[in-house]
Each structure stands twice: as C-alpha cells, then as structure tokens.
Design an enzyme around this catalytic site. Sequence first.
Site, short mmCIF file in Angstrom:
data_model
loop_
_atom_site.label_atom_id
_atom_site.label_comp_id
_atom_site.label_asym_id
_atom_site.label_seq_id
_atom_site.Cartn_x
_atom_site.Cartn_y
_atom_site.Cartn_z
N GLY A 250 32.42 42.54 5.43
CA GLY A 250 32.34 41.36 6.30
C GLY A 250 32.44 40.06 5.52
O GLY A 250 33.08 39.10 5.95
N ASP A 251 31.78 40.02 4.36
CA ASP A 251 31.86 38.83 3.51
C ASP A 251 33.30 38.61 3.03
O ASP A 251 33.76 37.47 2.93
CB ASP A 251 30.95 38.99 2.29
CG ASP A 251 29.54 39.40 2.67
OD1 ASP A 251 29.04 38.89 3.69
OD2 ASP A 251 28.94 40.23 1.96
#
Length: 303
Positions: A250-251
Amino acid sequence: MIYTVTFNPALDYVIAVDHFVPGQINRTKEETMVCGGKGINVSTLLANLGYESTALGFVAGFTGEEIVRRCQKAGFHSDFIRVKEGLSRINVKMKSDEETEINGMGPRITEKNVALLFEQLDELKAEDVLVLSGSIPSSIGNGIYKEIMERLSGRGIQIVVDAEKHLLMEVLPLHPFLIKPNNHELEAMLDRTLTTREELLEGAKELQARGARNVLVSMAGDGALLLTENGEIYKEGVCRGTVINSVGAGDSMVAGFLAGYLKTGDYGYALKLGTASGGATAFSYGIGSREKIMELFAQLNEK
C-alpha cells in the site's frame, strides 16, 4: 521536495518458516532485514523510481543508527530526531501457512522531541509534498496528524495521509491532497459493508464531501479506484503475478501515485504507476525495484 514522516520506524526482520508450529523449535528457510515503517517504505519506493525524498521521524539506540544507515544505503535522505530513552523497534514478520507479525514498542518520545519535529516541518515550502502515514506511538497524542496539518495550513504544501480510521477521519476537514484507504479501512471509516465497486465509490464520495481532495481506494485482487478533486473517476485492474509479500504494498502504491502525478499531472497515469508499484512490492520480498515496476506498468498498458 517530498518529505515522509514515520513516527515509529523499525528494522523489519522478515522470515519464512515451513508450517510454523507454536511451542516448538521452528527453523527459518529464508530471512532478511529491511527498514520498516510506512513513511520509510514510501521513501524507498520513490528512490527506486529516481525521486528524492527526506525521511523524518524519531530513532533511538543502535537500532536507530542502523535505520539511518540503511536509509542512506537505500538512496534517500533522512533527518531523524535522535531520542534518548528506549530503542527503535525490531519487528518480526513471519511468512508461513499464515502471516504473523510481532511488533516492538519503540522509544519514548517526549514533547521536546515533538517540538523539534515541528521546527523541521516549519521549513517546508509551497509545492513541497508531505506524507503522513502509519500509527502513532503511545507516547504521542493521537491528534498529532491534525496538529501538523493545522500548523502547515495555507502554505501550499500538498499533504498525503495514509492512516487508520480515527487518525484519517480527524484530518478530513483540513483537506489533505490524497488519502488512500483500502476497501476494509473504508468500510471501517463509514461503519458499513461496501460490497460492490459502486458502493466503494459512494464511500469515496462521502470522504471527499468531508474534505479529502483525492481519494484512492485499493481493493487487493479487485484493483483500485480513484476519485479526483475534479470529480473524475479512474479505475485500474491488477497486475499479473504471484503475491509473496503484503508488507509495504500500500505504501508503494502511494509512492508510485505521487511519482506519476508529479511527473505528468495526469491522475490516470498516476493511478497506473501506483498500481504497478504496489504490485511490484507484492510480488517481491522487499520494496519493488524500478525494473519490476516498469515491467508491470507496461503490462497494465496492454489491457
């Protein structure tokens, strides 16, 4: 310049164990150690794509010094505040029949330490980008994201927030440039089940109505959707590959999105590069490489 803030960075000890059995001696078949923390993940992916960033936050002890060293080796700047009491965390991430994580506590951060961070943030200029991501240590008040955004309000700084429910909801009235909940986080924020893409889109519209400028919703195997501040809706599918790592995906999507937007100003391009970046990390044992990202980006363009 892009700045990332990681309040509680860590060394992630990532291991693989065949059929882990509690209460018995288990031996690793693979192991590696990487810098952990959502902001650090963003900076690492940006460096892989050739974008400069500076990682901010707090470190302590010999583990903190190792985090600083590894950030430098990964190719990005850091300006962490050294904390006197405690140690930066070592988190154990175990891959077996199920993924298991054991996260350390981290150092005790004082009001004086936080004041030093505020002094650093006061140096940011218009058009800088600030990424606030991850959880808040118990020694810092949960209102810290809101305090930061209020302090920087009206200065032309683009702020990205990727955090859990209460932290994110609190800052929506301050109009963050981008928020990135996944579908489960979006459900938790709105306190209802969202099954279809249409329902997820309606949920994104609710967050936008509360103040978020751009809402990026990741949906794991169902791809991602983006609602822009201009009312445009973009959808992207998933990359082909074998998922071997969920940590940092996600990052990486946030970082890839930022890189794509800063390069072109095109939200569709940014979503595609963000999707490829998230996939590259999911298909790797660490943060995705430029080569893997561009391979997946080309794959998405084939569709």
